[in-house]
Design an enzyme around this catalytic site. Structure first.
Site, PDB file in Angstrom:
ATOM      1  N   ASP A  26      -5.522 -11.075   1.909  1.00 41.79           N
ATOM      2  CA  ASP A  26      -5.971  -9.768   2.379  1.00 41.79           C
ATOM      3  C   ASP A  26      -7.434  -9.802   2.814  1.00 41.79           C
ATOM      4  O   ASP A  26      -8.179 -10.731   2.479  1.00 41.79           O
ATOM      5  CB  ASP A  26      -5.774  -8.735   1.267  1.00 41.79           C
ATOM      6  CG  ASP A  26      -5.317  -7.381   1.813  1.00 41.79           C
ATOM      7  OD1 ASP A  26      -5.590  -7.097   2.992  1.00 41.79           O
ATOM      8  OD2 ASP A  26      -4.683  -6.616   1.057  1.00 41.79           O
TER       9      ASP A  26
ATOM     10  N   ASP B  63      -0.140  -1.118   6.835  1.00 43.90           N
ATOM     11  CA  ASP B  63       0.031  -0.640   5.468  1.00 43.90           C
ATOM     12  C   ASP B  63       0.976   0.551   5.404  1.00 43.90           C
ATOM     13  O   ASP B  63       1.316   1.009   4.304  1.00 43.90           O
ATOM     14  CB  ASP B  63      -1.321  -0.239   4.863  1.00 43.90           C
ATOM     15  CG  ASP B  63      -2.080  -1.419   4.289  1.00 43.90           C
ATOM     16  OD1 ASP B  63      -1.473  -2.490   4.110  1.00 43.90           O
ATOM     17  OD2 ASP B  63      -3.286  -1.268   4.013  1.00 43.90           O
TER      18      ASP B  63
END
Length: 706
Positions: free
Chosen positions: A453, A510
């Protein structure tokens, strides 16, 4: 490549010619005297006998009042010193800050691998090399510019080889976006002046994906000409689409300006990937998809099917409890998951997003016996195990920041993002530290996947940051070649061919909202194949939008790409579990050919419909997904035309989820009864008439050539 020369003109020709398929595009370059070359033709394949010198002469435009006596070349690197009226392709200064105005002259060429042309400026001690490499299999041409200097110089701007944009185009399509709303297509009319986009966030960015499509006037997804561009760099880019006063147009891509913070003797652009399509935007899309899958990504095991993921993030967030996670893993495996990914919250004192980033040791409070018991349970269920890291970031509230505050990039008074700073990846000691911590986890456990990430933008753009991140990933890939890596950056904030050279999957967004995902996936398919595009079935009530969607729609949208789940499976009722299991089983039965399929966006006559046709490269089989994103203005569905079929072939078409037709679908269209056999001509010119359905639902059709 064919090379000819006259006393005053040099010409070169590039064709992407694949055995059995012929030539699909031709690019012709020409240079007057020893000046830099310009592209004088790029498009449909030219006859082998075409006279390139004649084409070069015929390319020239007239001169009239208010113009110079000759038109400055729109070369591969337009030179300010030659009175070029637009943006130059190179801006630099000497080490003492003095502006330099290079004037390059022909030096040498190499045609052994595509075409490499070198030009020099002896007065300033500079050399400029252009590399142009066509790939006949994927129809992509790779372009790169390299600048070398005898003395250190400061670089402000270096464009990859500059190409002309077509005159018979009325608009351009570039890509914007935001968190949970990535890959939004902008259509901007051509006009005098510049369409200037620059991403200075230090990563690829949600906001400015480095891609551009220039369609010819009237082009659609399935027909007409189009030209595609993608800049494969993860550190921020600049795009210039400029119409000059004389009407010519240029396209420039390069690193964001002033990213090189130190003087040096060598600079190079990232690779610019370009392609020409004679059959609409889909021709560009298929070329980019194939190149990403077949040339960019390196797979730990080419023969392995893409496994169904389960990610625990939206089930537990930071609240890790071993009994809960083992129960969730068991339920996920029963639904069809094949890889369990442990997300954020397993390390340090990580109870929320304010602390412990960079403290990459297992949290003994949550895992008193380490990760071993959870991993053993997951493996016992027949699933492999993946784990989350955010290696390039650090929380001020962390042991490592307290010990090494100088490792953080930027000033102490900088604005934080998600309560964190970025580590300075240009420092070898930082990369060594991250490598050692990650290697310790990967060495101690049987882990085959890392979700990598990158949850904040950088305090300033710096090319060394990106190069340092690349170096760390490359080192870990070399040490752990069996481990796949997913590029996630708050969703789709770092997606490009530069990062995909080092990873095998991207987290597109997301947002697990299937309605939003339907559009994001549809538009991202202009550049990305199924094989690398993660898509998960989210919770009944989406955590990022609050929208409640039916399980069938959520499952089929995820089945359009690399499928997974990201919800608490304990929330599923019996019906939802059955539907999810059935769709997952269908995806597994078809994933091997779909992973290699081309994704064609369809021209739906109803703007409420987002439809695509995923087709095996041989054309023998395909699947059509027709998602209804909104209420239609008309009552009955309009016929949906397919594409890329053989006109005279017969295809069997079956609506595989016809049992889900709602009660308001009261008629009896033939597809509700079973499969039909029809011609490719009928499918492409009349189209499939689907049953009526509600918004936020999906029809799925399978097609087989008989």
């Amino acid at each position: 490549m064919k090379d000819t020369a006259t006393v005053t003109t040099r010409t070169w020709r590039l064709d992407d010619t694949a055995p059995g398929t012929g030539t699909r595009q031709t690019m012709v370059l020409a240079a007057e005297h020893d000046r830099l070359p310009q592209v004088v033709y790029w498009g449909a394949p030219l006859p082998p006998e075409a006279d390139l010198a004649t084409l070069a002469a015929a390319h020239a435009i007239d001169v009239t009042g208010g113009m110079l006596d000759a038109n400055p070349d729109l070369s591969l690197c337009p030179e300010a010193v030659r009175s070029f009226p637009g943006q130059p392709g190179l801006i630099l200064r000497g080490e003492d800050g003095t502006p330099l105005l290079p004037k390059f002259h022909y030096a040498s060429e190499d045609g052994s691998d595509g075409l490499a042309l070198t030009y020099t400026d002896p007065e300033n001690g500079l050399a400029l090399t252009f590399r142009l490499t066509p790939d006949p299999s994927t129809r992509i041409v790779q372009l790169k510019t390299i600048l070398t200097s005898e003395r250190p110089v400061h670089l402000h701007w270096l464009a990859a080889p500059v190409l002309p944009a077509p005159q018979h185009s009325s608009e351009m399509i570039d890509v914007a976006g935001r968190w949970t709303g990535e890959f939004q297509l902008n259509r901007t009319p051509w006009s005098a002046g510049i369409r200037y986009r620059e991403n200075r966030t230090g990563r690829t960015g949600h906001e400015h994906f480095p891609g551009l499509i220039v369609p010819a006037t009237g082009a659609t997804n399935t027909q007409g000409e189009a030209w595609g561009f993608h800049y494969g760099w993860s550190g921020g880019h600049r795009m210039i689409a400029e119409e000059l006063p004389d009407g010519r147009r240029q396209i420039q891509f390069g690193h964001a300006a002033r990213m090189e913070t130190k003087p040096a003797t060598r600079f190079e652009s990232a690779t610019l990937y370009v392609t020409y399509s004679p059959y609409g935007l889909n021709g560009c899309a298929v070329a980019f998809q194939r190149h990403a899958r077949d040339r960019i990504v390196t797979w730990p095991d080419d023969a392995r099917s893409r496994p169904v993921h389960y990610n625990c993030w939206e089930a537990v967030y930071f609240d890790h409890k071993l009994p809960v996670l083992t129960d969730i893993a068991s339920r996920a495996a029963a639904l069809g998951a094949e890889r369990f990914v442990l997300d954020d919250g397993w390390f340090g004192q990580r109870d929320d997003d304010t602390r412990s980033l960079s403290d990459w040791t297992v949290d003994a409070r949550k895992y008193p016996d380490g990760l071993g018991p959870l991993i053993s349970h997951v493996h016992g269920l027949g699933m492999t195990f993946g784990i989350w890291f955010e290696p390039e970031m650090i929380n001020p509230d962390s042991d490592i920041h307290r010990a090494h505050p100088d490792w953080a990039l930027g000033g102490d008074d900088q604005t934080l993002g998600r309560q964190q700073k970025a580590l300075n990846m240009a420092l070898p000691e930082v990369r060594d530290f991250i490598y050692d911590r990650m290697a310790a986890i990967l060495s101690a456990h049987d882990i085959d996947y890392v979700k990598w990430d990158h949850n904040r933008v950088l305090p300033m753009p710096d090319a060394d940051q990106t190069r340092g991140s690349y170096a760390l990933i490359d080192r870990l890939r070399a040490a752990f070649p069996q481990v796949e890596i997913e590029s996630c950056a708050s969703g789709g904030g770092r997606i490009d061919f530069g990062i995909l050279k080092r990873t095998q999957r991207v987290w597109l967004s997301d947002s697990n909202d299937a309605l939003e995902r339907l559009r994001i996936q549809h538009d991202a398919a202009l550049f990305l194949p199924l094989a690398v595009t993660g898509s998960h079935v989210g919770p009944r009530r989406c955590h990022t939008s609050g929208r409640i969607l039916d399980i069938s729609f959520r499952a089929w949208v995820a089945a359009q790409r690399h499928m997974g789940f990201e919800m608490d499976p304990r929330e599923l009722d019996e019906h939802e579990a059955r539907v999810l299991t059935e769709v997952t089983a269908w995806w597994k039965a078809n994933r091997d050919w779909m992973t290699l399929a081309d994704i064609h966006r369809l021209d739906a006559p109803d703007p409420a419909i987002l439809a695509e046709q995923q087709q095996h490269r041989t054309g023998d089989r395909f699947v059509v997904f027709a998602g209804k994103a909104a209420t239609s203005t008309q009552i009955a569905p309009r016929p949906l035309r397919l594409t890329a079929l053989e006109p005279d072939a017969t295809y069997q078409i079956e609506l595989i989820n016809r049992a889900s037709a709602p009660a308001l679908s009261r008629g009896n269209p033939i597809l509700k009864d079973g499969p039909i056999d029809v011609s490719g001509t009928w499918l492409m010119h009349h189209g499939i008439t689907l049953p009526w359905h509600f918004p936020e639902t999906m029809w799925v059709l399978e097609g087989t050539r008989l």
